[in-house]
Design a protein around this motif. Structure first.
Motif, PDB file in Angstrom:
ATOM      1  N   GLU A  94       0.819  -1.220   0.000  1.00  0.00           N
ATOM      2  CA  GLU A  94       0.000   0.000   0.000  1.00  0.00           C
ATOM      3  C   GLU A  94       0.850   1.266   0.000  1.00  0.00           C
ATOM      4  OE1 GLU A  94      -3.963   0.068   1.777  1.00  0.00           O
ATOM      5  OE2 GLU A  94      -3.248  -1.524   3.077  1.00  0.00           O
ATOM      6  N   GLU A  95       2.055   1.180  -0.600  1.00  0.00           N
ATOM      7  CA  GLU A  95       2.892   2.364  -0.746  1.00  0.00           C
ATOM      8  C   GLU A  95       2.645   2.946  -2.135  1.00  0.00           C
ATOM      9  OE1 GLU A  95       6.856   1.066  -0.151  1.00  0.00           O
ATOM     10  OE2 GLU A  95       6.554   0.519   1.942  1.00  0.00           O
ATOM     11  N   LYS A  96       1.888   4.021  -2.179  1.00  0.00           N
ATOM     12  CA  LYS A  96       1.541   4.625  -3.466  1.00  0.00           C
ATOM     13  C   LYS A  96       0.982   3.552  -4.400  1.00  0.00           C
ATOM     14  CE  LYS A  96       5.041   8.259  -3.057  1.00  0.00           C
ATOM     15  NZ  LYS A  96       6.212   8.911  -3.671  1.00  0.00           N
ATOM     16  N   TRP A  97      -0.039   2.859  -3.947  1.00  0.00           N
ATOM     17  CA  TRP A  97      -0.542   1.697  -4.683  1.00  0.00           C
ATOM     18  C   TRP A  97      -1.010   2.042  -6.077  1.00  0.00           C
ATOM     19  CZ3 TRP A  97      -5.343   1.117  -6.760  1.00  0.00           C
ATOM     20  CH2 TRP A  97      -6.315   2.042  -6.359  1.00  0.00           C
ATOM     21  N   GLN A  98      -1.553   3.258  -6.275  1.00  0.00           N
ATOM     22  CA  GLN A  98      -2.046   3.605  -7.608  1.00  0.00           C
ATOM     23  C   GLN A  98      -0.911   3.585  -8.627  1.00  0.00           C
ATOM     24  OE1 GLN A  98      -2.504   5.518  -4.860  1.00  0.00           O
ATOM     25  NE2 GLN A  98      -4.595   6.313  -4.738  1.00  0.00           N
ATOM     26  N   LEU A  99       0.218   4.231  -8.298  1.00  0.00           N
ATOM     27  CA  LEU A  99       1.352   4.283  -9.209  1.00  0.00           C
ATOM     28  C   LEU A  99       1.950   2.898  -9.410  1.00  0.00           C
ATOM     29  CD1 LEU A  99       3.457   5.763 -10.903  1.00  0.00           C
ATOM     30  CD2 LEU A  99       4.718   6.235  -8.793  1.00  0.00           C
ATOM     31  N   ALA A 100       2.162   2.166  -8.314  1.00  0.00           N
ATOM     32  CA  ALA A 100       2.765   0.842  -8.417  1.00  0.00           C
ATOM     33  C   ALA A 100       1.870  -0.110  -9.199  1.00  0.00           C
ATOM     34  CB  ALA A 100       3.038   0.281  -7.014  1.00  0.00           C
ATOM     35  N   GLY A 101       0.557  -0.059  -8.936  1.00  0.00           N
ATOM     36  CA  GLY A 101      -0.365  -0.925  -9.658  1.00  0.00           C
ATOM     37  C   GLY A 101      -0.416  -0.599 -11.137  1.00  0.00           C
ATOM     38  N   THR A 102      -0.355   0.686 -11.463  1.00  0.00           N
ATOM     39  CA  THR A 102      -0.340   1.100 -12.867  1.00  0.00           C
ATOM     40  C   THR A 102       0.920   0.619 -13.561  1.00  0.00           C
ATOM     41  OG1 THR A 102      -1.658   3.067 -12.380  1.00  0.00           O
ATOM     42  CG2 THR A 102      -0.420   3.063 -14.443  1.00  0.00           C
ATOM     43  N   LEU A 103       2.072   0.771 -12.888  1.00  0.00           N
ATOM     44  CA  LEU A 103       3.327   0.301 -13.458  1.00  0.00           C
ATOM     45  C   LEU A 103       3.302  -1.217 -13.667  1.00  0.00           C
ATOM     46  CD1 LEU A 103       5.994   2.402 -11.526  1.00  0.00           C
ATOM     47  CD2 LEU A 103       5.411   2.545 -13.949  1.00  0.00           C
ATOM     48  N   ALA A 104       2.741  -1.939 -12.702  1.00  0.00           N
ATOM     49  CA  ALA A 104       2.639  -3.392 -12.842  1.00  0.00           C
ATOM     50  C   ALA A 104       1.841  -3.762 -14.084  1.00  0.00           C
ATOM     51  CB  ALA A 104       2.002  -3.998 -11.594  1.00  0.00           C
ATOM     52  N   ALA A 105       0.731  -3.068 -14.305  1.00  0.00           N
ATOM     53  CA  ALA A 105      -0.104  -3.348 -15.478  1.00  0.00           C
ATOM     54  C   ALA A 105       0.620  -2.995 -16.774  1.00  0.00           C
ATOM     55  CB  ALA A 105      -1.421  -2.581 -15.377  1.00  0.00           C
ATOM     56  N   VAL A 106       1.332  -1.858 -16.784  1.00  0.00           N
ATOM     57  CA  VAL A 106       2.060  -1.449 -17.987  1.00  0.00           C
ATOM     58  C   VAL A 106       3.168  -2.453 -18.318  1.00  0.00           C
ATOM     59  CG1 VAL A 106       3.628   0.303 -18.941  1.00  0.00           C
ATOM     60  CG2 VAL A 106       1.533   0.994 -17.753  1.00  0.00           C
ATOM     61  N   PHE A 107       3.926  -2.849 -17.294  1.00  0.00           N
ATOM     62  CA  PHE A 107       4.991  -3.825 -17.528  1.00  0.00           C
ATOM     63  C   PHE A 107       4.415  -5.160 -17.991  1.00  0.00           C
ATOM     64  CE2 PHE A 107       7.581  -1.349 -14.224  1.00  0.00           C
ATOM     65  CZ  PHE A 107       8.246  -0.632 -15.216  1.00  0.00           C
ATOM     66  N   TYR A 108       3.262  -5.514 -17.461  1.00  0.00           N
ATOM     67  CA  TYR A 108       2.601  -6.747 -17.889  1.00  0.00           C
ATOM     68  C   TYR A 108       2.235  -6.693 -19.366  1.00  0.00           C
ATOM     69  CZ  TYR A 108      -1.138 -10.171 -18.495  1.00  0.00           C
ATOM     70  OH  TYR A 108      -1.937 -11.180 -18.973  1.00  0.00           O
ATOM     71  N   VAL A 109       1.733  -5.561 -19.817  1.00  0.00           N
ATOM     72  CA  VAL A 109       1.384  -5.399 -21.235  1.00  0.00           C
ATOM     73  C   VAL A 109       2.623  -5.598 -22.100  1.00  0.00           C
ATOM     74  CG1 VAL A 109       0.637  -3.757 -22.994  1.00  0.00           C
ATOM     75  CG2 VAL A 109      -0.591  -3.901 -20.835  1.00  0.00           C
ATOM     76  N   PHE A 110       3.730  -4.958 -21.716  1.00  0.00           N
ATOM     77  CA  PHE A 110       4.959  -5.101 -22.492  1.00  0.00           C
ATOM     78  C   PHE A 110       5.455  -6.545 -22.473  1.00  0.00           C
ATOM     79  CE2 PHE A 110       5.145  -0.493 -22.271  1.00  0.00           C
ATOM     80  CZ  PHE A 110       5.749  -0.162 -23.475  1.00  0.00           C
ATOM     81  N   SER A 111       5.329  -7.199 -21.342  1.00  0.00           N
ATOM     82  CA  SER A 111       5.726  -8.603 -21.259  1.00  0.00           C
ATOM     83  C   SER A 111       4.902  -9.463 -22.199  1.00  0.00           C
ATOM     84  CB  SER A 111       5.564  -9.102 -19.814  1.00  0.00           C
ATOM     85  OG  SER A 111       5.793 -10.489 -19.741  1.00  0.00           O
ATOM     86  N   PHE A 112       3.600  -9.232 -22.209  1.00  0.00           N
ATOM     87  CA  PHE A 112       2.693 -10.000 -23.067  1.00  0.00           C
ATOM     88  C   PHE A 112       2.995  -9.746 -24.538  1.00  0.00           C
ATOM     89  CE2 PHE A 112      -1.335 -10.540 -25.367  1.00  0.00           C
ATOM     90  CZ  PHE A 112      -1.661 -11.839 -24.989  1.00  0.00           C
ATOM     91  N   LEU A 113       3.338  -8.500 -24.893  1.00  0.00           N
ATOM     92  CA  LEU A 113       3.621  -8.157 -26.285  1.00  0.00           C
ATOM     93  C   LEU A 113       5.035  -8.547 -26.706  1.00  0.00           C
ATOM     94  CD1 LEU A 113       1.859  -4.683 -26.573  1.00  0.00           C
ATOM     95  CD2 LEU A 113       1.052  -6.913 -27.391  1.00  0.00           C
ATOM     96  N   ALA A 114       5.842  -8.972 -25.729  1.00  0.00           N
ATOM     97  CA  ALA A 114       7.152  -9.545 -26.062  1.00  0.00           C
ATOM     98  C   ALA A 114       7.031 -11.042 -26.310  1.00  0.00           C
ATOM     99  CB  ALA A 114       8.157  -9.277 -24.943  1.00  0.00           C
TER     100      ALA A 114
END
Length: 222
Positions: free
Chosen positions: A166-186
């Motif tokens: 719960e440390e800045k969860w919005q930013l961390a959660g957004t980054l997790a989703a963005v990195f996941y998208v890049f992982s999937f597209l790799a």
């Protein structure tokens, strides 16, 4: 001097281990299985132009839609078509993955073992870096997609571990989703990464219901 600080020793061990094993791959060439169609027979790579990025992102190539991987090869092709350059990139990606693996294990262990997590984390990272199963991914240029997918998957898991506290969860959660998208597209095989994230960091279930729904919806949309 700061770089001699003991806290950096695990990173030095990882760097030395990876280079000792895989630096020899710089002398390797392309493999005739898949490398030609992906790299030196691919018109987008032979003459890398900005228009080529549209080609990469607009349609599959040989039945594969992995635009992040092809964009990575496209960038490398701007510099050189020499296999040395592509093997060097693979080594750096694998090294980055080994370091990220170390950081991920630290995140998993340090809460329950606050005084004794460094050695197990280092052992785990070295096991990851030097296991024979990694040989194909590092030495075969066509499997750069595995390294890239792993790189973004590990970044996504690390970001998820931050939001689970719960440390800045919005930013961390957004980054997790963005990195996941890049992982999937790799490489699409990373599709199950969100399930792994929830298994590794069950403390995410302690987030407020509103936060859980927002994060879950984000991954579902991805």
């Amino acid at each position: 001097m700061a770089f001699l600080d003991r806290k950096y020793l695990p990173y030095y061990f990882i760097v030395l281990a990876v280079l000792a094993v895989y630096l020899q791959t710089l002398a390797f060439g392309f493999i005739q299985l898949d490398d030609p169609k992906h790299i030196f027979e691919n018109p987008v790579m032979l003459e890398p132009r900005l228009a080529g990025l549209w080609t990469i992102w607009s349609a599959p190539y040989f039945g594969l839609y992995i635009p992040v991987t092809y964009s990575f090869w496209w960038l490398l092709s701007w510099v050189s078509h020499s296999p040395v350059w592509f093997h060097f990139a693979n080594i750096l990606l694998h090294l980055a993955n080994a370091i990220l693996c170390f950081r991920l294990i630290v995140e998993i262990l340090k809460r329950d073992f606050p005084s004794s997590f460094l050695f197990p984390a280092l052992a785990g990272a070295l096991f990851f870096a030097l296991h024979p199963i990694q040989t194909q991914a590092v030495t075969w240029i066509s499997t750069t997609k595995d390294l890239l997918s792993g790189f973004f998957s590990l970044l996504a898991l690390l970001a998820w571990s931050r939001q689970s506290r719960e440390e800045k969860w919005q930013l961390a959660g957004t980054l997790a989703a963005v990195f996941y998208v890049f992982s999937f597209l790799a490489k699409p095989s990373s599709a199950l990464l969100p399930a792994l994230a929830w298994l590794l960091f069950p403390s995410a279930s302690k987030l407020k219901v509103r936060n859980r729904k927002a994060l879950g919806l984000g991954f579902l949309l991805v």
